[in-house]
Motif scaffolding. Structure first.
Motif, PDB file in Angstrom:
ATOM      1  N   ASP A 270      37.362  32.953  28.173  1.00 16.54           N
ATOM      2  CA  ASP A 270      36.942  32.763  26.831  1.00 16.54           C
ATOM      3  C   ASP A 270      37.029  31.267  26.753  1.00 16.54           C
TER       4      ASP A 270
ATOM      5  N   GLU B  87      31.378  32.395  35.447  1.00 17.00           N
ATOM      6  CA  GLU B  87      31.987  33.938  35.287  1.00 17.00           C
ATOM      7  C   GLU B  87      33.407  33.783  34.756  1.00 17.00           C
TER       8      GLU B  87
ATOM      9  N   PHE C  39      33.910  32.377  31.270  1.00 19.01           N
ATOM     10  CA  PHE C  39      33.543  33.368  30.358  1.00 19.01           C
ATOM     11  C   PHE C  39      35.106  34.591  30.144  1.00 19.01           C
TER      12      PHE C  39
END
Length: 231
Positions: free
Chosen positions: A170, A164, A167
């Motif tokens: 990015d 998490e 992400f």
């Protein structure tokens, strides 16, 4: 808010790994001071939201949900400085990992300005960010299972937090030597502004990164962060 387990209970119920160092690097004191000030401010904001809502719903409902996966059911009893010292003591990570971990958290809040670093999520953010930084900086580092044991979470949870975290960033985990130095200077200035002695952070980062994206403004030394994204 996701119902993650009680981090404090997990810390107390696990056998201790072997400590690797007895000397505490200066960066831990500086970083804990800045993070504690940030968390206190954000907790106060959330408490203010609770009062304004007249008990109809939690103030957290008004905060961005990007960091929900890092929320515990309650704030751990272990202080931020003790938690950072624990991570350093048992994982053998380099002091630079804590600066880079702070860069990651700052980038994350800059990308998701509606989400706040608060007492419910700061410990999980710290163990995740330091672990990712160690993988990027240190030639030898412990695996997720060991970091989970030290950090007081399950291996499965830390694996989920790491994904998490990446992400949300990015996958922007490269830190240039220029950005690293800017954050070191910011932490040092924060300590001086708050009456601390003039000290230098241990600098051992290898200058092999290429990402020179500017996302900080160290001139704003009165804030708890070198970027407006933490305000």
């Amino acid at each position: 808010m996701l119902g993650s387990g009680d981090l404090t209970s997990n810390l107390g119920g696990r056998s201790e790994p072997s400590p690797s160092e007895s000397t505490t690097p200066r960066v831990l004191t500086m970083l804990s001071h800045v993070i504690e000030k940030l968390v206190a401010r954000n907790d106060k904001l959330v408490d203010g939201m609770d009062k304004n809502l007249d008990g109809m719903s939690s103030g957290l409902a008004r905060v961005g949900k990007s960091l929900n996966v890092f929320h515990g059911v309650r704030a751990p009893n272990i202080s931020i400085v003790k938690y950072l010292e624990r991570l350093y003591k048992y994982t053998s990570c380099s002091p630079s990992c804590f600066v880079v971990g702070y860069v990651y958290i700052d980038r994350l809040t800059h990308k998701h300005p509606d989400s706040l670093v608060i007492s419910l999520n700061v410990h999980r953010l710290l163990v995740t960010s330091v672990m990712v930084a160690s993988k990027m900086l240190d030639d030898v580092h412990y695996n997720n299972a060991f970091y989970a044991r030290v950090g007081g979470v399950s291996n499965a949870e830390l694996n989920r937090l790491e994904m998490e975290f990446l992400f949300l960033l990015d996958f922007g985990v490269t830190v240039s030597s220029r950005v690293f130095e800017s954050y070191c200077l910011h932490l040092e200035k924060e300590m001086m502004l708050n009456g601390g002695a003039s000290q230098k952070i241990e600098r051992a980062i290898v200058s092999n990164a290429v990402d020179d994206v500017t996302e900080i403004s160290v001139e704003d030394t009165q804030s708890s962060s070198p970027t407006q994204g933490m305000d």
